[in-house]
Structure formats: structure tokens, C-alpha cells
Design an enzyme around this catalytic site. Structure first.
Site, mmCIF file in Angstrom:
data_model
loop_
_atom_site.group_PDB
_atom_site.id
_atom_site.type_symbol
_atom_site.label_atom_id
_atom_site.label_comp_id
_atom_site.label_asym_id
_atom_site.label_seq_id
_atom_site.Cartn_x
_atom_site.Cartn_y
_atom_site.Cartn_z
ATOM 1 N N GLU A 210 -28.969 -32.507 -2.680
ATOM 2 C CA GLU A 210 -29.557 -33.675 -3.333
ATOM 3 C C GLU A 210 -28.733 -34.881 -2.913
ATOM 4 O O GLU A 210 -27.643 -35.106 -3.433
ATOM 5 C CB GLU A 210 -29.545 -33.490 -4.863
ATOM 6 C CG GLU A 210 -30.363 -32.305 -5.357
ATOM 7 C CD GLU A 210 -31.843 -32.443 -5.077
ATOM 8 O OE1 GLU A 210 -32.308 -33.576 -4.786
ATOM 9 O OE2 GLU A 210 -32.562 -31.434 -5.130
ATOM 10 N N CYS A 244 -28.576 -42.670 -7.561
ATOM 11 C CA CYS A 244 -29.089 -42.257 -6.252
ATOM 12 C C CYS A 244 -30.532 -42.674 -6.023
ATOM 13 O O CYS A 244 -30.965 -42.830 -4.880
ATOM 14 C CB CYS A 244 -28.931 -40.747 -6.069
ATOM 15 S SG CYS A 244 -29.798 -39.767 -7.310
#
Length: 456
Positions: A210, A244
């Protein structure tokens, strides 16, 4: 501290007892995890304040509340997820029973980042536990107070041979990656993600990465500009931009740029006041290195709003940057801070061309009230996930997979997708003994003719 190799072996031994595969065991321990989070809430919030100056409201929303929802969702649906799935049998196994069995990988390693140090460690753990795995958790050393709380919480509810926490810096991470885990889940930057993948390749260990990237936000002239301004600012500046999936930059249609910028300026003043560095809702930059990196960006382009900073508190005011091109350094890497470049465009066609020429981002946001334009963006821009007329919120839906594509990562989790992330889908065929197809054997004379007839 117990040697890492020994710790891994103890977990593997426990896994092979079969206890973690028992559905009642999984549900019982998910309940224990939820109760522990509730018990440790004050400590978690306090640790987030110390590490990142996170305000209690933002911290609860993004680090704790979302986990309660995820655990509840897993508890409600786990029996259905874990149930073998019957499928049709092919022609060569006519008369047989075919199904897919979901079995845990075994012992997993979960490596968390510093920006959401609690949520991004526990969220994948929920999927790992739901699937029936054992796990070793590695919190980020850059959020030491959260790391300590996680260690205390996990060690207080689970035996080490089931779930445990290993604290430490880079050398500990390197030692962990030398071990032959059955599965590795990593959240963080692309550079370290490549190192994780390289280490996993030595053992042929499956990996979920991720990562991140420069998530574009596109504002069309027919968007609700007032609502778009508020939602973009919230998504960008929560956790001081250290998210993010935060909007990394905004591309706004040229004919509404001036109006849109005024709305951004208006809401920044309303949200953070005249002295944003004193606002308790503004978090701090994680360390001096990142603070100095972000300071460098402030020298690029023209500051339309903000720009103040304080090295002692490591705070940077929410900042709007104009006069930016793709050649500026601020557009070369993920910003990961409270700085928002604004780039004008004339036609959506040029936006699509510019965005698709960049590495695939983790997220993309498009603001428009035109359904045909919405579908054009959804169909043409590849990214991990997309939200239309809002930012960041797609991560909160446990029915949706969350993950990257290309440079922004591989694999996905949350909800059922988290269960599958930590499960191997095993094919099982129960062949019948009532009859047998003789043409498959070497001594059958007309085998070729019959096989060709079957597979026409």
C-alpha cells in the site's frame, strides 16, 4: 527480546495446531481486539497527540472510529466470507462437486507507516485475524508513543505465538524481512516498498504493498465550487497533509480558477483562523527531515495563502501555491504535507493526458455536476480508488476494496477484501466414483476424436 526467527517459528507451530482456523476463535479474538481498543482509547489519542499533534476529533475519526466499523463489519459477515463457495464443474469433471476453500496463509508480517500509525497497523490485522492467520506487527519507529501503546495493548490480550508486536528501527525491519513469512503486508513509501518486495522474493512470499503517489484533484467549471473548496481543504489538510490519499495537487478549469481560489482562501481563514500555526486542529510534520523538505517547496511558485512555518513546533500553515508547472520539484514527488499546488487547465482532454502520463496514483478526485464528464474521468484515469465530488471518503466504505495500482501499490483490503487479502483461495474437486471417462486413458483408441468433440 526473543529472537525474531524463534518468534516466527513459535507462531508457525501455533498456527499448525489449527486453532486460528476455528471460526469461533476468530470471532472471539476480534471481539477482544475491539474491547482493547476501547480500553486504550485515551492512551491512543494521547500518543497521537505527542507524535503528530493530532487533535482528538481528527484522531478519533481517522484512527479509531473507522476501526470499530471495520471490526463490526467483519464480525457480521465473517461466517459468510469463510464458507466454502460452490462453483460449477468443467466438462472433464462432469458429475464432480467443485468448490473454493478460503484458507489462511499462516504467519503474516504487517509493517505500518508513521502517518496513521494506529489505524494502518490494526486495519490489516483485522483482515489477518478474520482469515485465521497469526501475525507479527511492526509499528513505525517514527511514531514512538503510538508504537509503545500498541505494544502494551497487543501483549495484554494475545499470546505472542498468536499476535505480537516487534518494536525497533530500520535494523529490526531488515531482520524481519530476512525471515520466511507466509505473507507480508506493507504500507509506506515506494522506495521502501521495493526493498520489501525484493526481500520477499527471496522466499517467494506473497506481498501486498500500500504505497502512495501524487493523487490529482480535478475541478471542472460546472462543479459546485463552494462545496468543492471545503471538501478539498478538509481532505488535503487533515493530519497536516500527511495522508497517502490526500489531494496532492488541484487542476482547476481556467475560467473559474480565480473564483475557486477565493473560496479556498475564504475557507482556510474560516477553518484555521488568522494564525493557523496556533490552531489545535493543525498537526505537525513528523520530523525535521520532512519539515525541511517541505520548506523547500515554499520557495517555488507564488504563495496565494499561508506559507508561515515554525521549526520548533514543526508546523507549516496550510499553503496554496500558484505559478507551478510540472517541471517544479513540488510536482516531482508526493508532497505529503500541507502544501497545495494549483494548476489551471482549459480542456479536460489535456488533464487526462497529463495525469495519465504520470505514474498511476493511489487516488483521484473529480468535481463536476456533469454525469458524462464524471464517466469520462472514471473510464480514462487509472488509479487505486476514485471519489467524485469529494475527497478521501472512499476509504471509509468497508464494502469497497482499498489499494493501489502500478506505482501506488498492489493488492487491496478492507471488509471482505481484507479477508481475501490474507486468504489463499484453494480449489477443491470432489470427484464422483459412479462413472469414469475411459477416453482420458492412454489405451483408449478413439480418444482424440471424442476429446475434440467435447471441446469444440
Amino acid at each position: 527480546m526473543m529472537k525474531i526467527a524463534e518468534l516466527l517459528q513459535n507462531q508457525r507451530t501455533f498456527f499448525h495446531t489449527g486453532k486460528t482456523k476455528d471460526l469461533a476463535f476468530r470471532l472471539e479474538n476480534l471481539a477482544k481486539l475491539k474491547e482493547a481498543i476501547k480500553r486504550y482509547e485515551p492512551d491512543i489519542l494521547n500518543a497521537l497527540q505527542k507524535d503528530l499533534a493530532r487533535h482528538e476529533t481528527d484522531a478519533y475519526l481517522t484512527e479509531i472510529g473507522i476501526l470499530y466499523e471495520e471490526i463490526k463489519f467483519a464480525q457480521k459477515h465473517l461466517k459468510k466470507w469463510a464458507k466454502p463457495k460452490s462453483v460449477k464443474s468443467g466438462k472433464l469433471v462432469f458429475g464432480a462437486k467443485s468448490e473454493i476453500r478460503y484458507e489462511p496463509y499462516g504467519v503474516g508480517l504487517i509493517i505500518a507507516p508513521w502517518n496513521y500509525p494506529f489505524q494502518l497497523l490494526i486495519s490489516p490485522l483485522i483482515g489477518a485475524m478474520a482469515a485465521g492467520n497469526c501475525a507479527i506487527l511492526k509499528p513505525s519507529e517514527l511514531s514512538p508513543h503510538v508504537s509503545k501503546v500498541v505494544y502494551q495493548m497487543i501483549e495484554g490480550i494475545f499470546p505472542k505465538e498468536y499476535i505480537t508486536v516487534v518494536e525497533g528501527g530500520v535494523e529490526i525491519s531488515q531482520e524481519l524481512l530476512k525471515q520466511p513469512f507466509d505473507h507480508i503486508f506493507y504500507t509506506g513509501g515506494e522506495k521502501v516498498g521495493k526493498m520489501v518486495m525484493k526481500a520477499a522474493a527471496k522466499h517467494l512470499t506473497p506481498v501486498v504493498l500500500e504505497l502512495g503517489g501524487k493523487s490529482p484533484t480535478i475541478v471542472d467549471k460546472d462543479a459546485d465550487l463552494d462545496l468543492a473548496a471545503k471538501r478539498i481543504l478538509w481532505g488535503k489538510f487533515i493530519n497536516a497533509g500527511q495522508t497517502c490519499i490526500a489531494p496532492d495537487y488541484v487542476m482547476v478549469q481556467e475560467e473559474v480558477k480565480e473564483v475557486f481560489v477565493r473560496k479556498l482562501q475564504h475557507y482556510l481563514l474560516e477553518f484555521y483562523g488568522e494564525d493557523p500555526l496556533e490552531n489545535v486542529r493543525l498537526g505537525k510534520i513528523v520530523n525535521d527531515r520532512h519539515f525541511e523538505r517541505l520548506q523547500g517547496y515554499l520557495d517555488e511558485g507564488v504563495i496565494l495563502y499561508g506559507g508561515q512555518s515554525d521549526p520548533d513546533s514543526r508546523k507549516i500553515a496550510p499553503t496554496l501555491l500558484d505559478g507551478i508547472t510540472w517541471d517544479n520539484s513540488v510536482m516531482k514527488e508526493e508532497i505529503f504535507g500541507p502544501i497545495l499546488p494549483i494548476l489551471p487547465f482549459v480542456h479536460l482532454k489535456e488533464v487526462i493526458e497529463q495525469v495519465t502520463n504520470q505514474p498511476k496514483p493511489l487516488a483521484c478526485y473529480f468535481f463536476s455536476t456533469d454525469n458524462s464528464k464524471q464517466e469520462l474521468i472514471v473510464d480514462t484515469i487509472s488509479c487505486g480508488g476514485m471519489t467524485i465530488n469529494d475527497c478521501v471518503v472512499h476509504i471509509s466504505n468497508p464494502n469497497l476494496p482499498f489499494g493501489g495500482v502500478g506505482a501506488s501499490g498492489m493488492g487491496s483490503y478492507h471488509g471482505e477484501h481484507g479477508f481475501h487479502c490474507f486468504s489463499h483461495a484453494k480449489s477443491v474437486v470432489y470427484q464422483t466414483n459412479r462413472f469414469d471417462f475411459s477416453f482420458r486413458y492412454p489405451n483408449y483408441k478413439n480418444a482424440a476424436r471424442i476429446i475434440r468433440a467435447i471441446f469444440k
